[in-house]
Design a protein around this motif. Sequence first.
Motif, PDB file in Angstrom:
ATOM      1  N   UNK A 102       0.831  -1.205   0.000  1.00 23.63           N
ATOM      2  CA  UNK A 102       0.000   0.000   0.000  1.00 23.63           C
ATOM      3  C   UNK A 102       0.866   1.257   0.000  1.00 23.63           C
ATOM      4  N   UNK A 103       1.945   1.241   0.761  1.00 23.04           N
ATOM      5  CA  UNK A 103       2.874   2.372   0.752  1.00 23.04           C
ATOM      6  C   UNK A 103       3.520   2.574  -0.612  1.00 23.04           C
ATOM      7  N   UNK A 104       3.833   1.489  -1.297  1.00 27.67           N
ATOM      8  CA  UNK A 104       4.402   1.605  -2.648  1.00 27.67           C
ATOM      9  C   UNK A 104       3.372   2.159  -3.630  1.00 27.67           C
ATOM     10  N   UNK A 105       2.104   1.789  -3.461  1.00 19.54           N
ATOM     11  CA  UNK A 105       1.052   2.370  -4.306  1.00 19.54           C
ATOM     12  C   UNK A 105       0.947   3.881  -4.088  1.00 19.54           C
ATOM     13  N   UNK A 106       1.045   4.311  -2.838  1.00 22.23           N
ATOM     14  CA  UNK A 106       0.990   5.744  -2.538  1.00 22.23           C
ATOM     15  C   UNK A 106       2.205   6.453  -3.127  1.00 22.23           C
ATOM     16  N   UNK A 107       3.381   5.838  -3.048  1.00 22.64           N
ATOM     17  CA  UNK A 107       4.582   6.430  -3.660  1.00 22.64           C
ATOM     18  C   UNK A 107       4.403   6.585  -5.163  1.00 22.64           C
ATOM     19  N   UNK A 108       3.817   5.589  -5.806  1.00 23.29           N
ATOM     20  CA  UNK A 108       3.576   5.668  -7.244  1.00 23.29           C
ATOM     21  C   UNK A 108       2.593   6.787  -7.558  1.00 23.29           C
ATOM     22  N   UNK A 109       1.559   6.929  -6.744  1.00 26.82           N
ATOM     23  CA  UNK A 109       0.591   8.012  -6.957  1.00 26.82           C
ATOM     24  C   UNK A 109       1.246   9.374  -6.746  1.00 26.82           C
ATOM     25  N   UNK A 110       2.083   9.499  -5.715  1.00 29.01           N
ATOM     26  CA  UNK A 110       2.766  10.773  -5.476  1.00 29.01           C
ATOM     27  C   UNK A 110       3.747  11.108  -6.593  1.00 29.01           C
ATOM     28  N   UNK A 111       4.414  10.111  -7.126  1.00 28.71           N
ATOM     29  CA  UNK A 111       5.298  10.366  -8.261  1.00 28.71           C
ATOM     30  C   UNK A 111       4.499  10.937  -9.429  1.00 28.71           C
ATOM     31  N   UNK A 112       3.335  10.381  -9.682  1.00 28.21           N
ATOM     32  CA  UNK A 112       2.519  10.863 -10.782  1.00 28.21           C
ATOM     33  C   UNK A 112       1.938  12.246 -10.500  1.00 28.21           C
ATOM     34  N   UNK A 113       1.691  12.566  -9.243  1.00 25.72           N
ATOM     35  CA  UNK A 113       1.218  13.911  -8.909  1.00 25.72           C
ATOM     36  C   UNK A 113       2.305  14.933  -9.207  1.00 25.72           C
ATOM     37  N   UNK A 114       3.533  14.616  -8.848  1.00 28.57           N
ATOM     38  CA  UNK A 114       4.629  15.577  -8.979  1.00 28.57           C
ATOM     39  C   UNK A 114       5.181  15.636 -10.395  1.00 28.57           C
ATOM     40  N   UNK A 115       5.405  14.488 -11.025  1.00 32.92           N
ATOM     41  CA  UNK A 115       6.151  14.455 -12.277  1.00 32.92           C
ATOM     42  C   UNK A 115       5.328  14.204 -13.533  1.00 32.92           C
TER      43      UNK A 115
ATOM     44  N   UNK B  45       3.675  19.805 -20.102  1.00 34.00           N
ATOM     45  CA  UNK B  45       4.326  21.113 -20.121  1.00 34.00           C
ATOM     46  C   UNK B  45       3.351  22.260 -19.818  1.00 34.00           C
ATOM     47  N   UNK B  46       2.080  22.070 -20.115  1.00 34.51           N
ATOM     48  CA  UNK B  46       1.104  23.119 -19.836  1.00 34.51           C
ATOM     49  C   UNK B  46       0.448  22.954 -18.464  1.00 34.51           C
ATOM     50  N   UNK B  47       0.898  22.002 -17.657  1.00 30.34           N
ATOM     51  CA  UNK B  47       0.392  21.788 -16.316  1.00 30.34           C
ATOM     52  C   UNK B  47      -0.851  20.921 -16.238  1.00 30.34           C
ATOM     53  N   UNK B  48      -1.279  20.361 -17.356  1.00 33.11           N
ATOM     54  CA  UNK B  48      -2.465  19.520 -17.379  1.00 33.11           C
ATOM     55  C   UNK B  48      -2.035  18.064 -17.308  1.00 33.11           C
ATOM     56  N   UNK B  49      -2.754  17.294 -16.493  1.00 37.65           N
ATOM     57  CA  UNK B  49      -2.445  15.877 -16.365  1.00 37.65           C
ATOM     58  C   UNK B  49      -3.006  15.113 -17.555  1.00 37.65           C
ATOM     59  N   UNK B  50      -2.271  14.117 -17.978  1.00 35.83           N
ATOM     60  CA  UNK B  50      -2.782  13.232 -19.016  1.00 35.83           C
ATOM     61  C   UNK B  50      -3.768  12.242 -18.386  1.00 35.83           C
ATOM     62  N   UNK B  51      -4.500  11.543 -19.223  1.00 31.81           N
ATOM     63  CA  UNK B  51      -5.471  10.579 -18.690  1.00 31.81           C
ATOM     64  C   UNK B  51      -4.763   9.420 -17.987  1.00 31.81           C
ATOM     65  N   UNK B  52      -3.579   9.060 -18.445  1.00 39.71           N
ATOM     66  CA  UNK B  52      -2.818   7.990 -17.784  1.00 39.71           C
ATOM     67  C   UNK B  52      -2.393   8.432 -16.385  1.00 39.71           C
ATOM     68  N   UNK B  53      -1.992   9.698 -16.238  1.00 44.93           N
ATOM     69  CA  UNK B  53      -1.581  10.202 -14.930  1.00 44.93           C
ATOM     70  C   UNK B  53      -2.767  10.228 -13.963  1.00 44.93           C
ATOM     71  N   UNK B  54      -3.928  10.613 -14.456  1.00 42.26           N
ATOM     72  CA  UNK B  54      -5.116  10.628 -13.599  1.00 42.26           C
ATOM     73  C   UNK B  54      -5.455   9.215 -13.129  1.00 42.26           C
TER      74      UNK B  54
ATOM     75  N   UNK C 205      -1.955  -3.025 -20.455  1.00 37.70           N
ATOM     76  CA  UNK C 205      -1.708  -3.106 -21.895  1.00 37.70           C
ATOM     77  C   UNK C 205      -2.997  -3.111 -22.723  1.00 37.70           C
ATOM     78  N   UNK C 206      -4.059  -3.718 -22.202  1.00 40.05           N
ATOM     79  CA  UNK C 206      -5.315  -3.735 -22.953  1.00 40.05           C
ATOM     80  C   UNK C 206      -5.973  -2.357 -23.006  1.00 40.05           C
ATOM     81  N   UNK C 207      -5.950  -1.619 -21.898  1.00 43.33           N
ATOM     82  CA  UNK C 207      -6.604  -0.314 -21.865  1.00 43.33           C
ATOM     83  C   UNK C 207      -5.872   0.742 -22.682  1.00 43.33           C
ATOM     84  N   UNK C 208      -4.562   0.762 -22.574  1.00 37.32           N
ATOM     85  CA  UNK C 208      -3.796   1.844 -23.194  1.00 37.32           C
ATOM     86  C   UNK C 208      -3.145   1.431 -24.503  1.00 37.32           C
ATOM     87  N   UNK C 209      -3.262   0.194 -24.892  1.00 39.81           N
ATOM     88  CA  UNK C 209      -2.671  -0.248 -26.153  1.00 39.81           C
ATOM     89  C   UNK C 209      -1.162  -0.379 -26.091  1.00 39.81           C
ATOM     90  N   UNK C 210      -0.630  -0.571 -24.899  1.00 35.55           N
ATOM     91  CA  UNK C 210       0.809  -0.727 -24.727  1.00 35.55           C
ATOM     92  C   UNK C 210       1.206  -2.144 -25.108  1.00 35.55           C
TER      93      UNK C 210
END
Length: 178
Positions: A47-60, A64-73, A120-125
């Motif tokens: 659970x702590x690692x999940x929170x770290x992953x979420x915080x990484x996505x919040x910060x990084x 460039x225009x400050x808008x989050x992508x759908x993957x980040x959300x 991979x199924x949702x994002x086509x990766x």
Amino acid sequence: MQPDPPPGFSPYGQPPRAGGLPLAARPRARANGVAAVVAGVLALLTAGLFVCFALYNVVHASGPDGVWSSVAVVNVVGGVLGAALLAVPAGFTFARRIAGAWTLCALCSLYVVAVFVTAPLLWGTPLSTQLRFVLGFEKSNGAVVGLAVLCGAMTAVSAAVAGSVRSPGKAAATPPGR
């Protein structure tokens, strides 16, 4: 109006045994103590690692225009929600509840499968790219996801052991020969 009960009979519970003592309650089976603690600690670490992953996505993860992508959300909401959902059965597993251990096992198994199949199924990766991201430990977010998947798999196994290897409750823990 009802007549008085016969002597030695309790109208509010189980009838007493031959010696006048009430019947002992049947002990409830509980999850294995050591495996439950290991599963609970691993679940909280995951659970702590999940929170770290979420915080990484919040910060990084903002563009460039400050808008989050759908993957980040999805990463932020999924990380926080996944950590919250994982903490509840972890608590029940610490309490040595068998249902909590099996719920934790199912939830961690679902998370591990979701990382390798759903993303991979949702994002086509391509699957090879997803495997390289999860198991490559290349960037900090890749390392966190890889550790979360490994801890999630270990949590699922230890929770399954905790749920299947049952220990008797305190009422049945009497020394042999007594």
